[in-house]
Design a protein around this motif. Structure first.
Motif, PDB file in Angstrom:
ATOM      1  N   ASP A  76       0.806  -1.218   0.000  1.00  0.00           N
ATOM      2  CA  ASP A  76       0.000   0.000   0.000  1.00  0.00           C
ATOM      3  C   ASP A  76       0.841   1.270   0.000  1.00  0.00           C
ATOM      4  O   ASP A  76       0.316   2.362  -0.233  1.00  0.00           O
ATOM      5  CB  ASP A  76      -0.968   0.009   1.188  1.00  0.00           C
ATOM      6  CG  ASP A  76      -0.259  -0.071   2.534  1.00  0.00           C
ATOM      7  OD1 ASP A  76       0.941  -0.429   2.574  1.00  0.00           O
ATOM      8  OD2 ASP A  76      -0.901   0.218   3.557  1.00  0.00           O
ATOM      9  N   ASN A  77       2.157   1.162   0.230  1.00  0.00           N
ATOM     10  CA  ASN A  77       3.025   2.344   0.187  1.00  0.00           C
ATOM     11  C   ASN A  77       3.725   2.509  -1.163  1.00  0.00           C
ATOM     12  O   ASN A  77       4.600   3.348  -1.322  1.00  0.00           O
ATOM     13  CB  ASN A  77       4.068   2.273   1.297  1.00  0.00           C
ATOM     14  CG  ASN A  77       4.989   1.060   1.182  1.00  0.00           C
ATOM     15  OD1 ASN A  77       4.835   0.235   0.286  1.00  0.00           O
ATOM     16  ND2 ASN A  77       5.950   0.958   2.096  1.00  0.00           N
ATOM     17  N   GLY A  78       3.340   1.666  -2.137  1.00  0.00           N
ATOM     18  CA  GLY A  78       3.925   1.757  -3.471  1.00  0.00           C
ATOM     19  C   GLY A  78       5.165   0.908  -3.669  1.00  0.00           C
ATOM     20  O   GLY A  78       5.645   0.755  -4.797  1.00  0.00           O
ATOM     21  N   GLN A  79       5.696   0.335  -2.588  1.00  0.00           N
ATOM     22  CA  GLN A  79       6.861  -0.532  -2.703  1.00  0.00           C
ATOM     23  C   GLN A  79       6.448  -1.905  -3.242  1.00  0.00           C
ATOM     24  O   GLN A  79       5.270  -2.286  -3.187  1.00  0.00           O
ATOM     25  CB  GLN A  79       7.535  -0.703  -1.341  1.00  0.00           C
ATOM     26  CG  GLN A  79       8.069   0.578  -0.748  1.00  0.00           C
ATOM     27  CD  GLN A  79       9.296   1.098  -1.481  1.00  0.00           C
ATOM     28  OE1 GLN A  79      10.088   0.334  -2.019  1.00  0.00           O
ATOM     29  NE2 GLN A  79       9.458   2.411  -1.507  1.00  0.00           N
ATOM     30  N   SER A  80       7.406  -2.636  -3.750  1.00  0.00           N
ATOM     31  CA  SER A  80       7.138  -4.000  -4.214  1.00  0.00           C
ATOM     32  C   SER A  80       8.310  -4.900  -3.841  1.00  0.00           C
ATOM     33  O   SER A  80       9.447  -4.451  -3.718  1.00  0.00           O
ATOM     34  CB  SER A  80       6.907  -4.033  -5.728  1.00  0.00           C
ATOM     35  OG  SER A  80       8.064  -3.630  -6.436  1.00  0.00           O
ATOM     36  N   VAL A  81       8.000  -6.174  -3.644  1.00  0.00           N
ATOM     37  CA  VAL A  81       9.005  -7.191  -3.347  1.00  0.00           C
ATOM     38  C   VAL A  81       8.878  -8.254  -4.429  1.00  0.00           C
ATOM     39  O   VAL A  81       7.781  -8.775  -4.672  1.00  0.00           O
ATOM     40  CB  VAL A  81       8.787  -7.808  -1.951  1.00  0.00           C
ATOM     41  CG1 VAL A  81       9.895  -8.808  -1.634  1.00  0.00           C
ATOM     42  CG2 VAL A  81       8.723  -6.713  -0.886  1.00  0.00           C
ATOM     43  N   THR A  82       9.996  -8.582  -5.078  1.00  0.00           N
ATOM     44  CA  THR A  82       9.960  -9.448  -6.259  1.00  0.00           C
ATOM     45  C   THR A  82      10.889 -10.645  -6.110  1.00  0.00           C
ATOM     46  O   THR A  82      12.013 -10.515  -5.612  1.00  0.00           O
ATOM     47  CB  THR A  82      10.369  -8.658  -7.520  1.00  0.00           C
ATOM     48  OG1 THR A  82       9.471  -7.562  -7.702  1.00  0.00           O
ATOM     49  CG2 THR A  82      10.336  -9.540  -8.765  1.00  0.00           C
ATOM     50  N   ALA A  83      10.407 -11.793  -6.562  1.00  0.00           N
ATOM     51  CA  ALA A  83      11.254 -12.976  -6.741  1.00  0.00           C
ATOM     52  C   ALA A  83      11.232 -13.311  -8.227  1.00  0.00           C
ATOM     53  O   ALA A  83      10.168 -13.569  -8.796  1.00  0.00           O
ATOM     54  CB  ALA A  83      10.747 -14.153  -5.911  1.00  0.00           C
ATOM     55  N   VAL A  84      12.391 -13.275  -8.872  1.00  0.00           N
ATOM     56  CA  VAL A  84      12.494 -13.436 -10.319  1.00  0.00           C
ATOM     57  C   VAL A  84      12.345 -14.911 -10.718  1.00  0.00           C
ATOM     58  O   VAL A  84      12.960 -15.793 -10.099  1.00  0.00           O
ATOM     59  CB  VAL A  84      13.837 -12.875 -10.834  1.00  0.00           C
ATOM     60  CG1 VAL A  84      13.987 -13.104 -12.330  1.00  0.00           C
ATOM     61  CG2 VAL A  84      13.939 -11.384 -10.507  1.00  0.00           C
ATOM     62  N   ASP A  85      11.509 -15.144 -11.739  1.00  0.00           N
ATOM     63  CA  ASP A  85      11.303 -16.498 -12.283  1.00  0.00           C
ATOM     64  C   ASP A  85      10.992 -17.512 -11.178  1.00  0.00           C
ATOM     65  O   ASP A  85      11.517 -18.628 -11.154  1.00  0.00           O
ATOM     66  CB  ASP A  85      12.530 -16.957 -13.077  1.00  0.00           C
ATOM     67  CG  ASP A  85      12.711 -16.167 -14.363  1.00  0.00           C
ATOM     68  OD1 ASP A  85      11.741 -15.527 -14.814  1.00  0.00           O
ATOM     69  OD2 ASP A  85      13.830 -16.186 -14.915  1.00  0.00           O
ATOM     70  N   ALA A  86      10.108 -17.115 -10.262  1.00  0.00           N
ATOM     71  CA  ALA A  86       9.841 -17.938  -9.077  1.00  0.00           C
ATOM     72  C   ALA A  86       8.540 -18.724  -9.161  1.00  0.00           C
ATOM     73  O   ALA A  86       8.270 -19.548  -8.294  1.00  0.00           O
ATOM     74  CB  ALA A  86       9.817 -17.045  -7.833  1.00  0.00           C
TER      75      ALA A  86
END
Length: 206
Positions: free
Chosen positions: A138-148
Motif C-alpha cells: 500500500d506504500n507503493g513498494q514491491s518485493v519481487t522474486a524473479v522467475d519464481a
C-alpha cells in the motif's frame, strides 16, 4: 541533526552493510537510494559517513525485504500458494495485490511480514510459463522474486459418463491433469453437490 558531522556533504551511505547512493545531504536530512540487498534479505544499521570521516549510525534501522520461498512454485488457478520471506510488507501496512507470472491472484487469503497465502488467478497456457512473483504494498513498494512461479497447463474434463443420473449413480470423469498437479482429489461436485464417495482417481480418470 548534525548528520554531516561538521563536514559539507555525506560521502557514503550504507544500508545493512550494503552501500547506497547519496542523492542529497544536509545537516538535518539525507536522501539516499539503497542498492540491491543480499539474497534472503537481512537487517542492519544505516551508516552515514561524511566527507570529514565522521560516522553517524542508526542501529538496526534498515531491513532488506526478500521472498525466500514459494510453495508450491508451480500450479494453476485454485492452487493454494504460500509465500514466505523477510519484511514482506516493505515498510507498508498491507498488501495491495500479488502477481504470479504477471497475473493478479484471485485472492489474498492471509498476509503478514513473513507469510502470505494466495490463490492464483486464471491463466490458460498451452505450455509451462515461468514468471516473477511480485508483492505490491500500500506504500507503493514491491518485493519481487524473479522467475519464481510457473503456470502449468490447466486440467480439463473431457467426458462425463453418464452425464445425468440420481443418487448412487456411478459416474466416470475422464480428462487430463485431473489431479491439478496435486496427489489426491479431495472433493468432486456435480451440479454444486458433493459426491457421496470417490472410488478411484488418477490424473486422467476419476
Amino acid at each position: 541533526s548534525r548528520l554531516l558531522g561538521g563536514g559539507e556533504r555525506i560521502a557514503t551511505v550504507e544500508f545493512a552493510g550494503v552501500e547506497g547512493f547519496v542523492v542529497s545531504s544536509s545537516d538535518t536530512e539525507v536522501q539516499a537510494r539503497p542498492f540491491e540487498g543480499p539474497d534472503g534479505g537481512g537487517a542492519g544499521d544505516v551508516v552515514l559517513t561524511s566527507d570529514t570521516g565522521v560516522v553517524v549510525r542508526a542501529p538496526g534501522a534498515w531491513t532488506y525485504s526478500s521472498i525466500n520461498s514459494i510453495t508450491p512454485d508451480s500450479g494453476q488457478r485454485g492452487t493454494v500458494v504460500d509465500i514466505t520471506g523477510v519484511a514482506l510488507f516493505a515498510g507498508g501496512s498491507e498488501v495491495d495485490e500479488v502477481r504470479l507470472g504477471g497475473v493478479i491472484v484471485s485472492n489474498v487469503v492471509s498476509a503478514n511480514e513473513t507469510h502470505i497465502r494466495v490463490i492464483p488467478g486464471t491463466e490458460n497456457v498451452v505450455e509451462d510459463q515461468i514468471g516473477n512473483a511480485v508483492i505490491i504494498l500500500d506504500n507503493g513498494q514491491s518485493v519481487t522474486a524473479v522467475d519464481a512461479w510457473t503456470y502449468r497447463i490447466p486440467g480439463t474434463i473431457q467426458s462425463i459418463v453418464p452425464d445425468r443420473g440420481q443418487q448412487s449413480t456411478t459416474v466416470t470423469l475422464q480428462g487430463i491433469n485431473l489431479l491439478g498437479y496435486g496427489t489426491v482429489v479431495s472433493d468432486v461436485t456435480l451440479v454444486g453437490e458433493s459426491v457421496a464417495s470417490i472410488n478411484f482417481q488418477n490424473d486422467t480418470y476419476i
